[in-house]
Design a protein around this motif. Sequence first.
Motif, PDB file in Angstrom:
ATOM      1  N   GLN A   1      -0.584   6.909  -0.194  1.00  0.00           N
ATOM      2  CA  GLN A   1      -1.230   7.873   0.700  1.00  0.00           C
ATOM      3  C   GLN A   1      -2.457   7.259   1.368  1.00  0.00           C
ATOM      4  O   GLN A   1      -2.729   7.517   2.544  1.00  0.00           O
TER       5      GLN A   1
ATOM      6  N   GLN B   1      -2.795   6.806   5.482  1.00  0.00           N
ATOM      7  CA  GLN B   1      -3.926   7.248   6.293  1.00  0.00           C
ATOM      8  C   GLN B   1      -4.534   6.081   7.069  1.00  0.00           C
ATOM      9  O   GLN B   1      -4.880   6.210   8.250  1.00  0.00           O
TER      10      GLN B   1
ATOM     11  N   TRP C   1       5.386   6.408  -0.256  1.00  0.00           N
ATOM     12  CA  TRP C   1       4.807   7.701  -0.615  1.00  0.00           C
ATOM     13  C   TRP C   1       5.878   8.657  -1.123  1.00  0.00           C
ATOM     14  O   TRP C   1       5.716   9.294  -2.170  1.00  0.00           O
TER      15      TRP C   1
ATOM     16  N   TRP D   1      -6.677  12.260   2.771  1.00  0.00           N
ATOM     17  CA  TRP D   1      -6.081  11.701   1.559  1.00  0.00           C
ATOM     18  C   TRP D   1      -6.182  12.695   0.418  1.00  0.00           C
ATOM     19  O   TRP D   1      -5.200  12.971  -0.277  1.00  0.00           O
TER      20      TRP D   1
ATOM     21  N   ALA E   1      -3.776  15.700   0.644  1.00  0.00           N
ATOM     22  CA  ALA E   1      -2.396  15.361   0.279  1.00  0.00           C
ATOM     23  C   ALA E   1      -2.248  15.158  -1.219  1.00  0.00           C
ATOM     24  O   ALA E   1      -1.262  15.609  -1.824  1.00  0.00           O
TER      25      ALA E   1
END
Length: 249
Positions: free
Chosen positions: A116, A120, A148, A196, A199
């Motif tokens: 993740q 990003q 991911w 981040w 998520a």
Amino acid sequence: MMESIRVDLSDRVRFLLRVGDTALILAQRNAEWCGHAPVLEEDLALPNLALDQLGQARALLTHAGSLTGHDEDQLAYLRDEAQFLNPVLVELPHAPDNRKPGDFGFTVLRNALLAQWFLQLYGRLESSDDAELAAIAAKAVKETRYHWQHSADWVLRLGDGTAESHRRLQAALERIWPYVPELFAGTEFEALQAPWRAAIEALLQAATLKLPKDGQHIHQGHKGVHSEHLGHLLAEMQVLQRAYPGGVW
């Protein structure tokens, strides 16, 4: 034995090495599962993730090398530990006592957090004014979406699985979390933290895992101050090039 090199760190080179070293050391750790994963599918999947990460590292180190006069192999194999700029999280062994092959839950959880983070980061770098870096990011972001998905699926499966798998994954999360603040140290990375975290919190909630309290300490791997584990990892990774300088297959 080949002598070490030192690299002059402009801001751009520092940035490229920080990202490239993170991908390189994580790839080395994931490759350790080859032949040791708990199921055959992961014997193939984790080394393939490692190959993607290694490819990203090669591209980033090659780009950094074009600015420093060193090639990717020199940057990977001839820098000392203090010249590596990866966060401490990626160099940690898979189990706290360094037993082999290690804690699979720790591996997939770390991979989820780092996937993740890379998602990003690469998403932002696609619009970089550095055309070479933008091209690297455009390819890497496609690979990292799969990383991911793969690791998040395992976090869900183990976190919301049996009582034992939940307990072990929660323990892995407690071990990992103190190292998270370093991922966002430095102005270039602060912007990644909010998306981040959103998520990751959603993933952990779905996996019925409890988010640990945030710590205040920031580890200093991004400044070349590492755990004891990186030295051992580099000794293994670099031994061939050090013993036979310039050797090729």
